[in-house]
Scaffold this motif. Structure first.
Motif, PDB file in Angstrom:
ATOM      1  N   ILE A 143     -47.499  -5.512  14.892  1.00 35.89           N
ATOM      2  CA  ILE A 143     -47.253  -6.888  15.290  1.00 35.89           C
ATOM      3  C   ILE A 143     -46.187  -6.876  16.546  1.00 35.89           C
ATOM      4  O   ILE A 143     -45.035  -6.422  16.184  1.00 35.89           O
ATOM      5  N   ARG A 144     -46.582  -7.378  17.740  1.00 35.63           N
ATOM      6  CA  ARG A 144     -45.699  -7.441  18.867  1.00 35.63           C
ATOM      7  C   ARG A 144     -45.235  -8.971  19.099  1.00 35.63           C
ATOM      8  O   ARG A 144     -45.849  -9.595  19.638  1.00 35.63           O
ATOM      9  N   LEU A 224     -39.807  -8.016   8.663  1.00 39.82           N
ATOM     10  CA  LEU A 224     -40.308  -8.652   7.495  1.00 39.82           C
ATOM     11  C   LEU A 224     -41.581  -7.866   6.947  1.00 39.82           C
ATOM     12  O   LEU A 224     -41.744  -7.712   5.675  1.00 39.82           O
ATOM     13  N   PRO A 225     -42.576  -7.369   7.829  1.00 37.79           N
ATOM     14  CA  PRO A 225     -43.712  -6.733   7.359  1.00 37.79           C
ATOM     15  C   PRO A 225     -43.234  -5.432   6.295  1.00 37.79           C
ATOM     16  O   PRO A 225     -43.865  -5.406   5.435  1.00 37.79           O
ATOM     17  N   ARG A 253     -47.791 -15.948  11.847  1.00 37.17           N
ATOM     18  CA  ARG A 253     -48.252 -17.011  11.037  1.00 37.17           C
ATOM     19  C   ARG A 253     -49.461 -16.599  10.240  1.00 37.17           C
ATOM     20  O   ARG A 253     -49.539 -16.861   8.970  1.00 37.17           O
ATOM     21  N   ARG A 254     -50.471 -15.759  10.676  1.00 34.18           N
ATOM     22  CA  ARG A 254     -51.680 -15.468  10.019  1.00 34.18           C
ATOM     23  C   ARG A 254     -51.183 -14.462   8.912  1.00 34.18           C
ATOM     24  O   ARG A 254     -51.682 -14.302   7.769  1.00 34.18           O
ATOM     25  N   TYR A 255     -50.076 -13.458   9.313  1.00 28.50           N
ATOM     26  CA  TYR A 255     -49.754 -12.399   8.651  1.00 28.50           C
ATOM     27  C   TYR A 255     -49.274 -13.161   7.212  1.00 28.50           C
ATOM     28  O   TYR A 255     -49.377 -12.622   6.142  1.00 28.50           O
ATOM     29  N   MET A 256     -48.120 -14.009   7.480  1.00 23.57           N
ATOM     30  CA  MET A 256     -47.243 -14.620   6.398  1.00 23.57           C
ATOM     31  C   MET A 256     -48.385 -15.511   5.494  1.00 23.57           C
ATOM     32  O   MET A 256     -48.258 -15.207   4.240  1.00 23.57           O
TER      33      MET A 256
END
Length: 366
Positions: A143-144, A224-225, A253-256
């Motif tokens: 994630i960048r 966070l990941p 947002r999609r990851y969370m």
């Protein structure tokens, strides 16, 4: 000396706003504060001068692709406010103190106005180290979402060169400048403190759950990941993870959203972190780079042990096994191991875990 300070943060709000407040009050105590230029100052403070960001920035931020780029939004906001500060700079100062990434234009205006000293506050480690750590975060997490781009990196280097002194607030930040070849004589060490309102609760909840807390931006550069991955692998039967903060990109947002669907033990609760800290058993700060880290410092002040990475400036205030643990940056296994350690041997208290430190005022340089 008559020091004028400029920053695009509201006095006392957020990490930069708290850092600004610290520099303002230390300068005031030293008798050198000539005024400070900010969007909003301390209520009732006659030495605060309100400077607004240009009205057109709201339209710039709304334009694709800038609206989806944290780095360009950050850089253009800093550049616009730097220009506004340069236009509003008082003519009667002798020293100008600005923050990195938003001071080059104002430095030039100060020189033209006859200021004889330019001072720079380094909120983060050396900008090349920030870039390297953010790239490391992107590579490791996929994630960048860095707030830094090449244009801001070049501008910040020019500010370093122009400054007569650079204020650093942790040994992590100081060492990053020494490693980049800066002489120690150009670096002035200051010591930040969590706000006084962060105090331990009278009692902690006894609900048989183990409460893990994170406070800050929900992004990859903050690690966070890694925290979510570690929590998913951790077998504690009664653990809950509360994330106090918000995300800035569609990718995050999609990851969370996916993470929340996959693990109902995770909760996102933006807002004032203090009530959440009063229920916490441990605070985890898995950041890939933080010059200081107000959020973990506030957790310690609330009696919450902290697990932080070695690339966090306030990690120097952690004593392993006493008020938390320092772990290698980017190491999920180390996070799991230390979560186990705190769960097995609880450290949370109703007394502050923030180490008492001597006051080190901002020097009144002649």
């Amino acid at each position: 000396m008559r020091r004028v300070i400029g920053c695009n943060a509201t006095y006392g709000v957020g990490g930069i706003g708290q850092h600004l407040a610290h520099m303002v009050e230390e300068s005031r105590a030293a008798g050198v504060l000539g005024g400070y230029l900010v969007p909003e100052g301390k209520p009732g403070d006659a030495q605060a001068q309100s400077v607004s960001s240009p009205w057109w920035m709201r339209y710039v931020h709304a334009c694709p692709p800038i609206r989806w780029s944290p780095s360009w939004r950050n850089h253009l906001s800093n550049e616009a406010y730097d220009r506004a500060l340069a236009a509003a700079l008082p003519a009667d100062g002798t020293a100008y103190m600005g923050f990195v990434g938003k001071s080059l234009r104002t430095f030039r205006a100060a020189q033209s106005a006859g200021y004889d000293r330019l001072e720079l506050v380094a909120a983060n480690s050396h900008i090349d180290n920030v870039a390297a750590q953010h790239e490391r975060a992107a590579t490791q997490t996929g994630i960048r979402d860095t707030w830094l781009n090449a244009s801001q990196q070049r501008k910040t280097r020019a500010e370093y060169d122009a400054a007569d002194a650079i204020y650093v607030h942790s040994e992590y930040v100081r060492q990053s400048f020494l490693d980049a070849g800066f002489p120690a004589s150009k670096l002035i060490r200051t010591h930040l403190q969590p706000a006084p309102r962060f105090q331990p609760p009278e009692a902690r909840p006894d609900d048989k759950s183990f409460h893990v807390v994170y406070v800050g931006r929900l992004d990859a550069t903050k690690g966070l990941p890694l925290l979510i991955d570690a929590f998913a692998q951790w077998p504690h039967p009664n653990a809950h993870l509360t994330l106090v903060g918000g995300w800035a990109t569609p990718v995050m947002r999609r990851y969370m959203q996916a993470a929340l669907r996959a693990d109902p033990r995770i909760t996102v609760a933006p807002g004032d972190p203090l009530p959440t800290l009063h229920t916490a058993d441990v605070f985890v700060h898995p950041s890939f780079e933080d010059g200081f880290g107000y959020a973990p410092a506030e957790a310690l002040a609330c009696g919450v042990p902290v697990i932080a990475t070695e690339d966090t400036g306030m990690a120097e205030s952690i004593t392993d096994g006493a008020n938390g643990y320092v772990v290698p940056t980017g190491d999920t296994d180390a996070l799991i191991e230390r979560l186990d350690a705190v769960a097995t041997h609880p450290l949370a208290t109703t007394a502050s875990l923030w180490p008492e430190q001597a006051t080190h005022p901002v020097p009144a340089v002649n």
